[in-house]
Scaffold this active site. Structure first.
Site, short mmCIF file in Angstrom:
data_model
loop_
_atom_site.label_atom_id
_atom_site.label_comp_id
_atom_site.label_asym_id
_atom_site.label_seq_id
_atom_site.Cartn_x
_atom_site.Cartn_y
_atom_site.Cartn_z
N ASP A 132 0.85 -1.18 0.00
CA ASP A 132 0.00 0.00 0.00
C ASP A 132 0.90 1.24 0.00
O ASP A 132 1.70 1.43 0.91
CB ASP A 132 -0.89 -0.03 1.25
CG ASP A 132 -1.91 1.08 1.27
OD1 ASP A 132 -2.10 1.73 0.22
OD2 ASP A 132 -2.50 1.30 2.34
N ASP A 179 -3.13 2.18 -5.97
CA ASP A 179 -1.92 2.18 -5.15
C ASP A 179 -1.85 1.03 -4.15
O ASP A 179 -1.11 1.08 -3.19
CB ASP A 179 -1.80 3.50 -4.39
CG ASP A 179 -2.77 3.58 -3.23
OD1 ASP A 179 -3.93 3.20 -3.42
OD2 ASP A 179 -2.35 3.97 -2.13
N GLU A 180 -2.62 0.00 -4.39
CA GLU A 180 -2.73 -1.05 -3.39
C GLU A 180 -2.93 -2.40 -4.08
O GLU A 180 -3.72 -2.48 -5.02
CB GLU A 180 -3.98 -0.75 -2.57
CG GLU A 180 -3.91 -1.05 -1.12
CD GLU A 180 -5.26 -0.78 -0.49
OE1 GLU A 180 -5.80 -1.70 0.11
OE2 GLU A 180 -5.78 0.34 -0.62
MG MG Z 1 -2.50 3.89 0.05
#
Ligand code: MG
Length: 355
Positions: free
Chosen positions: A13, A108-109
């Site tokens: 993350d 983003d993960e």
């Molecule tokens: Mg994040």
């Protein structure tokens, strides 16, 4: 605990992704409170903010106007999605070098299943650290990682040492880790449910071990099973590389139940703004199939109503509310708005267990 061979899952993350990219591109912002999102005049909400802003209580999904009251010097930058997507593409190409079992959760993960990897003698911890290092070298922003035997624990672990942290829950530590884990950390447990659990005497997962599955499902409906499994560190969901989003929704559980149409409309107005914001950040390939409204009554009975629509509108949610026919004898504890997406032609429907 889990059946079958032990899995090694990494959850990566990025740390305050949008804000981190903006600060990277304008280093003079590094020591200032920074957020990314719409303006207060547009009655927008924030997508994310850096850690300095968080010290003032600013959070993602917070209305910009409210955030600016908490932090007078807050710098709110507009969303520059193409820039974030470009960075995300590079990050995901790094993931792909380590395993083909990558399940993106957002830009983003992602979850990575590295059970089959022989790199670093199969050490998921060393793999996670190298991935973080390479992201930093290539994109110049930091990522946090969690390593654990399943998705649920890996995701909790990635948040444990944020920002720029790595936390590992090896199989031998799962039982001890989970015992001390506060119930408010479990998925699906927001502020209101956490309070209900605490009022019932459940503060840590160890407290939940004292009750049977039957008792939990009586109290919490279907969610009781999730509480039962999560509180024991159980999660058998596989990492699914081809998973596509089937729906998107926002909801609110009320501190105090609401009763009538007027109150519902006020909530719908607010939730609609949040839904529109979330949709803006969604994969542009996704086509909306219908819009839906859900209501959960104080007795935990859930009612959902949907209408075919390719462009959701506020009026249509009002219509759904009129059609759903509120139960006059029961107060409302949760209201949610959402959309379902069309499945891509090439994709077979897959059943996902929600957790
Ligand atoms: Mg994040």
């Amino acid at each position: 605990m889990n059946e079958g061979p032990q899995r090694k899952i990494i959850h990566i993350d990025m740390d305050c992704f949008y804000a981190a990219i903006e600060i990277r591109d304008n280093p003079s912002l590094a020591d200032k409170p920074v957020a990314v999102g719409g303006t207060a005049e547009q009655r927008s909400v924030l997508c994310t903010c850096n850690y300095i802003a968080r010290e003032y209580g600013v959070r993602s999904a917070m209305p910009t106007a409210y955030a600016e009251r908490l932090c007078k010097d807050l710098i709110v930058l507009p969303v520059n999605m193409s820039k974030y997507k470009e960075a995300a593409k590079i990050i995901h190409s790094i993931f792909a070098e380590y395993t083909h079992l990558v399940e993106p959760l957002s830009l983003d993960e992602a979850y990575l299943d590295v059970s089959g990897s022989t790199l670093f003698n199969g050490s998921a911890t060393l793999i996670a650290n190298e991935i973080r290092q390479r992201i930093l070298e290539k994109i110049k922003i930091t990522a946090s990682a969690g390593v654990a035997p399943n998705k649920f624990l890996a995701k909790i672990a990635s948040g444990w040492k944020k920002p720029n942290g790595l936390f590992v829950i090896p199989p031998k530590d799962v039982a001890n880790f989970i015992e001390h884990l506060p119930v408010k950390k479990l998925f699906g447990v927001g502020k209101v449910t956490a309070k209900k659990l605490n009022d019932l005497g459940f503060v840590t997962c160890a407290d939940l071990h004292e009750v049977s599955l039957t008792e939990l499902t009586t109290q919490f409906g279907k969610f009781g099973l999730q509480l039962y499994e999560q509180s024991r560190g159980i999660d058998n969901r596989p990492v699914e590389p081809n998973r596509t989003r089937k729906s998107l929704s926002v909801e609110q559980t009320f501190h105090k139940d609401i009763h009538n149409t007027e109150q519902c409309i006020a909530v719908i107005n607010e939730l609609y703004q949040r839904l529109m914001n979330r949709l803006k950040n969604c994969d542009s390939e996704l086509k909306i199939k219908n819009q839906y409204l859900k209501i959960k009554y104080s007795n935990f009975k859930l009612t959902t109503i949907e209408k075919i629509s390719s462009t959701p509108s506020l009026d249509q949610y009002y219509n759904l509310l009129a059609e759903i026919g509120l139960n006059p004898t029961c107060s409302i504890r949760l209201l949610g708005l959402g959309v379902h997406f069309q499945l891509p032609q090439r994709q077979q429907p897959i059943q996902h267990k929600l957790l």
